[in-house]
Design a protein around this motif. Structure first.
Motif, PDB file in Angstrom:
ATOM      1  N   HIS A  36      39.183 -35.176   3.548  1.00 31.46           N
ATOM      2  CA  HIS A  36      37.930 -35.916   3.614  1.00 31.46           C
ATOM      3  C   HIS A  36      36.792 -35.125   2.986  1.00 31.46           C
ATOM      4  O   HIS A  36      36.956 -33.958   2.650  1.00 31.46           O
ATOM      5  CB  HIS A  36      37.600 -36.257   5.076  1.00 31.46           C
ATOM      6  N   ARG A  37      35.660 -35.794   2.861  1.00 31.25           N
ATOM      7  CA  ARG A  37      34.430 -35.142   2.428  1.00 31.25           C
ATOM      8  C   ARG A  37      33.283 -35.725   3.235  1.00 31.25           C
ATOM      9  O   ARG A  37      33.410 -36.787   3.842  1.00 31.25           O
ATOM     10  CB  ARG A  37      34.202 -35.320   0.930  1.00 31.25           C
ATOM     11  N   HIS A  38      32.188 -35.020   3.241  1.00 31.33           N
ATOM     12  CA  HIS A  38      30.966 -35.493   3.886  1.00 31.33           C
ATOM     13  C   HIS A  38      29.957 -35.786   2.783  1.00 31.33           C
ATOM     14  O   HIS A  38      29.717 -34.944   1.918  1.00 31.33           O
ATOM     15  CB  HIS A  38      30.422 -34.450   4.864  1.00 31.33           C
ATOM     16  N   HIS A  42      26.414 -30.589   5.446  1.00 34.20           N
ATOM     17  CA  HIS A  42      27.121 -29.329   5.262  1.00 34.20           C
ATOM     18  C   HIS A  42      28.034 -29.127   6.470  1.00 34.20           C
ATOM     19  O   HIS A  42      27.720 -29.578   7.570  1.00 34.20           O
ATOM     20  CB  HIS A  42      26.138 -28.162   5.187  1.00 34.20           C
ATOM     21  N   ASN A  43      29.140 -28.421   6.274  1.00 34.39           N
ATOM     22  CA  ASN A  43      30.130 -28.203   7.333  1.00 34.39           C
ATOM     23  C   ASN A  43      30.452 -26.713   7.398  1.00 34.39           C
ATOM     24  O   ASN A  43      30.793 -26.116   6.383  1.00 34.39           O
ATOM     25  CB  ASN A  43      31.374 -29.010   6.985  1.00 34.39           C
ATOM     26  N   ARG A  44      30.313 -26.110   8.586  1.00 32.86           N
ATOM     27  CA  ARG A  44      30.713 -24.707   8.803  1.00 32.86           C
ATOM     28  C   ARG A  44      31.800 -24.693   9.865  1.00 32.86           C
ATOM     29  O   ARG A  44      31.655 -25.299  10.935  1.00 32.86           O
ATOM     30  CB  ARG A  44      29.535 -23.866   9.264  1.00 32.86           C
ATOM     31  N   ILE A  45      32.882 -23.989   9.571  1.00 28.64           N
ATOM     32  CA  ILE A  45      33.967 -23.807  10.535  1.00 28.64           C
ATOM     33  C   ILE A  45      34.081 -22.314  10.805  1.00 28.64           C
ATOM     34  O   ILE A  45      34.291 -21.521   9.876  1.00 28.64           O
ATOM     35  CB  ILE A  45      35.303 -24.350   9.995  1.00 28.64           C
ATOM     36  N   PRO A  57      41.094 -29.195  -2.659  1.00 27.97           N
ATOM     37  CA  PRO A  57      41.812 -29.596  -3.876  1.00 27.97           C
ATOM     38  C   PRO A  57      40.961 -29.694  -5.131  1.00 27.97           C
ATOM     39  O   PRO A  57      41.500 -29.633  -6.235  1.00 27.97           O
ATOM     40  CB  PRO A  57      42.403 -30.953  -3.514  1.00 27.97           C
ATOM     41  N   ASP A  58      39.648 -29.804  -5.014  1.00 32.08           N
ATOM     42  CA  ASP A  58      38.783 -29.963  -6.188  1.00 32.08           C
ATOM     43  C   ASP A  58      38.088 -28.668  -6.598  1.00 32.08           C
ATOM     44  O   ASP A  58      37.280 -28.675  -7.521  1.00 32.08           O
ATOM     45  CB  ASP A  58      37.727 -31.040  -5.913  1.00 32.08           C
ATOM     46  N   MET A  59      38.381 -27.577  -5.904  1.00 30.89           N
ATOM     47  CA  MET A  59      37.716 -26.307  -6.176  1.00 30.89           C
ATOM     48  C   MET A  59      38.650 -25.365  -6.938  1.00 30.89           C
ATOM     49  O   MET A  59      39.876 -25.492  -6.835  1.00 30.89           O
ATOM     50  CB  MET A  59      37.291 -25.645  -4.854  1.00 30.89           C
ATOM     51  N   PRO A  60      38.094 -24.375  -7.672  1.00 31.41           N
ATOM     52  CA  PRO A  60      38.946 -23.401  -8.365  1.00 31.41           C
ATOM     53  C   PRO A  60      39.869 -22.653  -7.401  1.00 31.41           C
ATOM     54  O   PRO A  60      41.035 -22.444  -7.696  1.00 31.41           O
ATOM     55  CB  PRO A  60      37.943 -22.449  -9.015  1.00 31.41           C
ATOM     56  N   GLY A  77      30.096 -33.327  -0.216  1.00 32.61           N
ATOM     57  CA  GLY A  77      30.812 -33.863  -1.369  1.00 32.61           C
ATOM     58  C   GLY A  77      32.110 -33.157  -1.709  1.00 32.61           C
ATOM     59  O   GLY A  77      32.874 -33.647  -2.542  1.00 32.61           O
ATOM     60  N   ILE A  78      32.404 -32.012  -1.082  1.00 31.09           N
ATOM     61  CA  ILE A  78      33.627 -31.255  -1.371  1.00 31.09           C
ATOM     62  C   ILE A  78      34.757 -31.752  -0.465  1.00 31.09           C
ATOM     63  O   ILE A  78      34.653 -31.681   0.768  1.00 31.09           O
ATOM     64  CB  ILE A  78      33.417 -29.738  -1.154  1.00 31.09           C
ATOM     65  N   ARG A  79      35.842 -32.256  -1.084  1.00 31.77           N
ATOM     66  CA  ARG A  79      36.985 -32.697  -0.280  1.00 31.77           C
ATOM     67  C   ARG A  79      37.674 -31.478   0.332  1.00 31.77           C
ATOM     68  O   ARG A  79      37.838 -30.448  -0.324  1.00 31.77           O
ATOM     69  CB  ARG A  79      37.989 -33.463  -1.144  1.00 31.77           C
ATOM     70  N   HIS A  80      38.063 -31.626   1.600  1.00 34.79           N
ATOM     71  CA  HIS A  80      38.716 -30.530   2.305  1.00 34.79           C
ATOM     72  C   HIS A  80      39.604 -31.068   3.425  1.00 34.79           C
ATOM     73  O   HIS A  80      39.471 -32.206   3.860  1.00 34.79           O
ATOM     74  CB  HIS A  80      37.680 -29.552   2.866  1.00 34.79           C
ATOM     75  N   ARG A  81      40.530 -30.227   3.840  1.00 40.03           N
ATOM     76  CA  ARG A  81      41.425 -30.510   4.960  1.00 40.03           C
ATOM     77  C   ARG A  81      41.717 -29.164   5.623  1.00 40.03           C
ATOM     78  O   ARG A  81      41.883 -28.169   4.940  1.00 40.03           O
ATOM     79  CB  ARG A  81      42.741 -31.099   4.453  1.00 40.03           C
ATOM     80  N   PHE A  82      41.768 -29.129   6.960  1.00 40.82           N
ATOM     81  CA  PHE A  82      42.248 -27.915   7.605  1.00 40.82           C
ATOM     82  C   PHE A  82      43.659 -28.135   8.118  1.00 40.82           C
ATOM     83  O   PHE A  82      44.044 -29.244   8.473  1.00 40.82           O
ATOM     84  CB  PHE A  82      41.310 -27.413   8.711  1.00 40.82           C
TER      85      PHE A  82
END
Length: 123
Positions: A36-38, A42-45, A57-60, A77-82
């Protein structure tokens, strides 16, 4: 505290406002979030005792391991999954426009058996 059950564990909101949210999480090994993305927040874990693999998946750098005592910040806007490598607790905070419809999911949360050789979930 009102815990919400998820396929990957449990989460409870500690503070929720228009521009900031703070959640306490207990994560179970083998669990994973949706990809997902927001849109605006901003998201901090911060991993207290859990170890997470964060897929980007969209980052270097397409994957980051976050160990206990470490954190990761994810921009809007950055797609991520934990993926939960080791069960434990984490804190999750959001800032910006914290509207509930901010999340855009590509798939669903889940849980899968752990691959015995690597300790990483098979998804």
């Amino acid at each position: 505290m009102n815990w919400i059950q998820k396929p990957w564990g449990y989460t409870a909101c500690q503070f929720e406002g228009e521009h900031f949210e703070f959640w306490q999480c207990y994560l179970l090994q083998g669990g994973y979030s949706s990809l997902h993305r927001h849109a605006n927040k901003h998201n901090r874990i911060y991993c207290r005792t859990a170890t997470l693999q964060i897929d980007l998946p969209d980052m270097p750098q397409r994957m980051v391991i976050v160990h206990p005592g470490k954190l990761i910040d994810i921009e809007p806007g950055i797609r991520h999954r934990f993926r939960v490598i080791k069960s434990g607790s984490a804190w999750e905070s959001y800032w910006g426009d914290c509207h509930p419809s901010d999340i855009i999911r590509n798939d669903q949360n889940g849980w899968s058996p752990i691959h015995s050789e690597t300790g990483y979930s098979k998804v």
